[in-house]
Each structure stands twice: as structure tokens, then as C-alpha cells.
Design a protein around this motif. Structure first.
Motif, PDB file in Angstrom:
ATOM      1  N   HIS A 159       0.894  -1.133  -0.114  1.00 58.44           N
ATOM      2  CA  HIS A 159      -0.034   0.077  -0.037  1.00 58.44           C
ATOM      3  C   HIS A 159       0.648   1.265  -0.118  1.00 58.44           C
ATOM      4  O   HIS A 159       0.409   2.004  -0.739  1.00 58.44           O
ATOM      5  CB  HIS A 159      -1.067  -0.167   1.289  1.00 58.44           C
ATOM      6  CG  HIS A 159      -2.013  -0.944   1.098  1.00 58.44           C
ATOM      7  ND1 HIS A 159      -2.794  -1.098   0.258  1.00 58.44           N
ATOM      8  CD2 HIS A 159      -2.320  -2.195   1.942  1.00 58.44           C
ATOM      9  CE1 HIS A 159      -3.601  -2.149   0.437  1.00 58.44           C
ATOM     10  NE2 HIS A 159      -3.389  -2.714   1.607  1.00 58.44           N
ATOM     11  N   ARG A 204       3.787   1.966  -1.544  1.00 55.66           N
ATOM     12  CA  ARG A 204       4.250   2.012  -2.640  1.00 55.66           C
ATOM     13  C   ARG A 204       3.102   2.827  -3.567  1.00 55.66           C
ATOM     14  O   ARG A 204       3.539   3.645  -4.427  1.00 55.66           O
ATOM     15  CB  ARG A 204       4.656   0.650  -3.494  1.00 55.66           C
ATOM     16  CG  ARG A 204       5.808  -0.012  -3.133  1.00 55.66           C
ATOM     17  CD  ARG A 204       6.280  -1.033  -4.182  1.00 55.66           C
ATOM     18  NE  ARG A 204       5.430  -2.054  -3.967  1.00 55.66           N
ATOM     19  CZ  ARG A 204       5.366  -3.158  -3.432  1.00 55.66           C
ATOM     20  NH1 ARG A 204       6.242  -3.160  -2.246  1.00 55.66           N
ATOM     21  NH2 ARG A 204       4.674  -4.069  -3.322  1.00 55.66           N
ATOM     22  N   GLN A 205       2.071   2.779  -3.274  1.00 58.85           N
ATOM     23  CA  GLN A 205       0.723   3.276  -4.115  1.00 58.85           C
ATOM     24  C   GLN A 205       0.607   4.651  -3.475  1.00 58.85           C
ATOM     25  O   GLN A 205       0.098   5.667  -4.129  1.00 58.85           O
ATOM     26  CB  GLN A 205      -0.430   2.663  -3.897  1.00 58.85           C
ATOM     27  CG  GLN A 205      -0.435   0.830  -4.880  1.00 58.85           C
ATOM     28  CD  GLN A 205      -1.597   0.389  -4.660  1.00 58.85           C
ATOM     29  OE1 GLN A 205      -2.222   0.295  -3.574  1.00 58.85           O
ATOM     30  NE2 GLN A 205      -1.799  -0.619  -5.663  1.00 58.85           N
TER      31      GLN A 205
END
Length: 265
Positions: free
Chosen positions: A231, A233-234
Motif C-alpha cells: 500500500h 508504494r501506491q
């Protein structure tokens, strides 16, 4: 021997040793095979060198964060930093150096500034009390390190972001489900978008479980930090996430991070 580098050792759950500018801090120590009558440790415990602990940071009174036998192992003369409502209980049990902090208050340990921060988490000690505040801690040294304690997401996290090097964030708990006042991997990643540290280390996972649950439903012990990294990374792609296994350590040098193998010796 005096350590001049900064380092973080994940002992397990919310127990972390933080070394910065020659000062060694220990957070929410759980140094036994269990935290209460029904919680067990998932792995073999490696106890850090307690003789070199300069201060203990206590975030709140819940059984998986505040363990009197573990505090006695550290020593009744060690400085304990704690939230308001905690000192009377500690002194009744013979602890001598107790310093309460309210949100926003700051104190010093051998020249390193430590400030209490807000935490969105209930503070009552089960089953009968007492009730005290829940807090986190911001450590101001050559590295700025945020230990969140136990908290849910709160919008004022943005006020903690300036110059933040490392965020130690809870990403789960001790069972297969979470109650109020906690962050799951997705909400912890949302916290990163507010905090914007250079690096995040997930904590509060992989350590404690109810009796038998570690065998029946083991995934909650291993999956949360990797879901958090996914999550993150997003939601906060500029933040470097380092997953540190219980018992492992990282050394922080001039913004760089490298594994350390001898900090628990």
C-alpha cells in the motif's frame, strides 16, 4: 562502549531499541515469552543489552505495551518516560525515576530531546484500570525518529512531518482482527502520506498471538508488513519502507541504512 551511530532494533511487537547520539532508548518493553495470561510469543526472544538502556518510553497501559515484570528486568532505577496517569502506578511498584509527559511536552535524555505526541488510542488498563493517556514519541537527535506507540490514523500527523527521518508505525496487533484505535496496513500507509518520512519501519506485528491462534491462523503474524509495503508504494511512493524482522537491526548513517548483526549482543 558508547555508540555514536544511530540504529533501530526491532525486538518485537512495540518493543524497539533506538540508539541516537550515544543514547539508547527502549520502547514498550515486552521481554518475556508472554505479555499476559493469554498472549504468547511467536518466536524465540533475543533480549537487548539492558545495562545500556538510558530511558524507557512507555506509550500506554495496555497489557501488550506495559508489562511490569519486563520493566523490572530493565531495572527500577532506569528513567521511565510515560503518559500522564501512569506515574502513581509505577511508583507503587518501586520504580524511582518516573517522568510523565503530556502531548507536546519535551524532555531531554543526555542531550537528546524527546517529545510526547498525540495518539488516537484508548488508555485504560484492563480489566479495572487505571486510565491514563496514550502517547507516541518524537526523538530529536542527529536523526529525527517517530515512535507512534499504538494509534489509529489522525489528521494532525502532518504536523509531525518536518524533517522526519524514520517513522516506526504500528501495522497490526496481536490477533487475527483489530479493534478501534489501531492501524491496519492500508491505514498505516495512509499515515505515511501525511508523515512523509524518509523511511518507514513497520512494527506491532509478527510477535504476540492468543494461545493456539499462531497455529490455527498464522497469516496475521506474517502478512501485515508486506501488505503495508504494498500500500505504501501506491500512497507514499517516495517513502522507503524497510521490513525489519523481530530480532534484527538497522544502522542509520547520514541518511543511509545498512543491516546490523551485533546490536542484540
Amino acid at each position: 562502549m558508547l555508540r555514536t551511530t544511530s540504529a533501530v532494533t526491532y525486538v518485537g511487537h512495540a518493543t524497539v531499541t533506538i540508539e541516537v547520539d550515544g543514547v539508547r532508548l527502549l520502547t514498550d518493553p515486552i521481554l518475556r515469552r508472554r505479555a499476559s495470561g493469554f498472549l504468547r510469543r511467536h518466536y524465540t526472544l533475543s533480549i537487548p543489552d539492558l545495562r545500556q538502556v538510558d530511558a524507557v518510553l512507555i506509550s500506554h497501559l495496555h497489557l501488550d505495551h506495559f508489562d511490569l515484570p519486563s520493566l523490572r528486568m530493565v531495572g527500577r532505577e532506569t528513567l521511565l518516560l510515560c503518559p500522564y496517569g501512569t506515574a502513581a502506578l509505577l511508583r507503587r511498584h518501586g520504580f524511582i525515576h518516573v517522568r510523565e509527559l503530556a502531548v507536546g511536552q519535551e524532555t531531554y535524555v543526555k542531550g537528546v530531546a524527546i517529545q510526547a505526541t498525540y495518539a488516537n488510542h484508548a488508555g485504560r488498563r484492563p480489566p479495572f484500570g487505571p486510565t491514563a493517556h496514550s502517547i507516541g514519541y518524537m526523538i530529536h537527535g542527529s536523526h529525527r525518529i517517530y515512535f507512534a506507540g499504538d494509534t489509529d490514523l489522525f489528521p494532525h500527523m502532518t504536523e509531525l512531518s518536518e524533517g522526519l527521518d524514520v517513522a516506526l508505525l504500528p501495522v497490526w496487533g496481536w490477533g487475527p482482527t483489530l479493534g478501534a484505535g489501531h492501524m491496519d496496513p492500508q491505514r498505516a500507509a495512509e499515515a505515511l502520506a501525511l508523515l512523509q518520512p524518509s523511511m518507514a519501519i513497520p512494527i506491532h506485528w509478527g510477535t504476540l498471538h492468543p494461545l493456539g491462534m499462531g497455529w490455527l491462523r498464522p497469516r496475521f503474524l506474517t502478512a501485515p508488513p508486506y501488505l503495508f509495503a504494498h500500500h505504501a508504494r501506491q500512497m507514499a511512493p517516495d517513502v522507503h519502507v524497510r521490513i525489519v524482522e523481530p530480532g534484527q537491526a538497522l544502522e542509520l548513517t547520514n541518511g543511509a541504512v545498512k543491516p546490523v548483526t551485533d546490536l542484540l549482543a
